[in-house]
Design a protein around this motif. Structure first.
Motif, mmCIF file in Angstrom:
data_model
loop_
_atom_site.group_PDB
_atom_site.id
_atom_site.type_symbol
_atom_site.label_atom_id
_atom_site.label_comp_id
_atom_site.label_asym_id
_atom_site.label_seq_id
_atom_site.Cartn_x
_atom_site.Cartn_y
_atom_site.Cartn_z
ATOM 1 N N GLN A 16 22.745 -88.896 112.729
ATOM 2 C CA GLN A 16 23.091 -89.713 111.578
ATOM 3 C C GLN A 16 22.610 -89.145 110.240
ATOM 4 O OE1 GLN A 16 25.673 -91.547 112.960
ATOM 5 N NE2 GLN A 16 25.054 -92.895 111.351
ATOM 6 N N GLU B 63 37.432 -91.881 114.254
ATOM 7 C CA GLU B 63 36.301 -91.724 113.350
ATOM 8 C C GLU B 63 35.794 -90.295 113.504
ATOM 9 O OE1 GLU B 63 32.285 -94.074 111.986
ATOM 10 O OE2 GLU B 63 32.845 -94.157 114.088
ATOM 11 N N LEU B 64 35.895 -89.533 112.435
ATOM 12 C CA LEU B 64 35.572 -88.108 112.479
ATOM 13 C C LEU B 64 34.287 -87.811 111.727
ATOM 14 C CD1 LEU B 64 39.128 -86.754 111.661
ATOM 15 C CD2 LEU B 64 38.132 -87.190 113.898
ATOM 16 N N GLY B 65 33.526 -86.861 112.263
ATOM 17 C CA GLY B 65 32.311 -86.394 111.611
ATOM 18 C C GLY B 65 32.489 -84.978 111.122
ATOM 19 N N ASP B 66 31.757 -84.613 110.080
ATOM 20 C CA ASP B 66 31.912 -83.290 109.481
ATOM 21 C C ASP B 66 31.092 -82.192 110.140
ATOM 22 O OD1 ASP B 66 29.448 -84.164 108.595
ATOM 23 O OD2 ASP B 66 29.742 -83.619 106.513
ATOM 24 N N THR C 189 25.189 -86.038 109.281
ATOM 25 C CA THR C 189 26.626 -86.068 109.529
ATOM 26 C C THR C 189 27.286 -87.185 108.737
ATOM 27 O OG1 THR C 189 26.249 -85.246 111.763
ATOM 28 C CG2 THR C 189 28.385 -86.202 111.326
ATOM 29 N N ASP C 190 28.367 -86.853 107.997
ATOM 30 C CA ASP C 190 29.185 -87.859 107.321
ATOM 31 C C ASP C 190 30.378 -88.190 108.209
ATOM 32 O OD1 ASP C 190 27.736 -88.282 105.036
ATOM 33 O OD2 ASP C 190 28.876 -86.882 103.814
ATOM 34 N N TYR C 191 30.745 -89.451 108.271
ATOM 35 C CA TYR C 191 31.875 -89.901 109.086
ATOM 36 C C TYR C 191 32.888 -90.631 108.218
ATOM 37 C CZ TYR C 191 28.877 -89.063 113.118
ATOM 38 O OH TYR C 191 28.070 -88.483 114.057
ATOM 39 N N HIS C 192 34.164 -90.551 108.608
ATOM 40 C CA HIS C 192 35.192 -91.406 108.027
ATOM 41 C C HIS C 192 36.311 -91.591 109.046
ATOM 42 C CE1 HIS C 192 36.820 -87.433 106.491
ATOM 43 N NE2 HIS C 192 37.851 -87.914 107.135
ATOM 44 N N TRP C 193 37.149 -92.599 108.801
ATOM 45 C CA TRP C 193 38.253 -92.933 109.703
ATOM 46 C C TRP C 193 39.552 -92.335 109.188
ATOM 47 C CZ3 TRP C 193 37.862 -95.306 114.350
ATOM 48 C CH2 TRP C 193 36.657 -95.923 114.644
ATOM 49 N N ARG D 57 33.841 -89.306 116.824
ATOM 50 C CA ARG D 57 32.787 -90.217 117.272
ATOM 51 C C ARG D 57 33.359 -91.464 117.943
ATOM 52 N NH1 ARG D 57 27.846 -92.509 113.613
ATOM 53 N NH2 ARG D 57 29.461 -93.626 112.499
#
Length: 82
Positions: free
Chosen positions: A28, A15-18, A31-35, A3
């Protein structure tokens, strides 16, 4: 899915989404996101920060359906007039 990307010191952070969502205007809600951070390791980039796997997404359901054994229509008794 990626993202966003940013530079943080000597690292590149992504920043990646699943999930890759097709054809939905607002991804939104599902989708979960993390860095994650990546740094140059001589010959390639290696992950140097952030989670190494996506956590279970509580907003998604893995649903399966199994049909019980039922008689085939051709072997079921027929009522008169059918």
């Amino acid at each position: 899915m990626i993202r966003d990307i940013r530079v943080a010191g000597a690292s590149v952070e992504a920043e990646l989404g699943d999930r890759v969502i097709c054809c939905i205007d607002d991804e939104q809600p599902v989708t979960d996101y993390h860095w994650r951070a990546y740094s140059w390791a001589g010959a390639a980039f290696a992950q140097t920060g952030g989670p190494t796997a996506m956590p279970q997404n509580p907003r998604l359901t893995d649903l399966g359906v199994k049909l019980a054994d039922t008689p085939c229509a051709s072997t079921a008794p027929r009522s008169p007039g059918r």
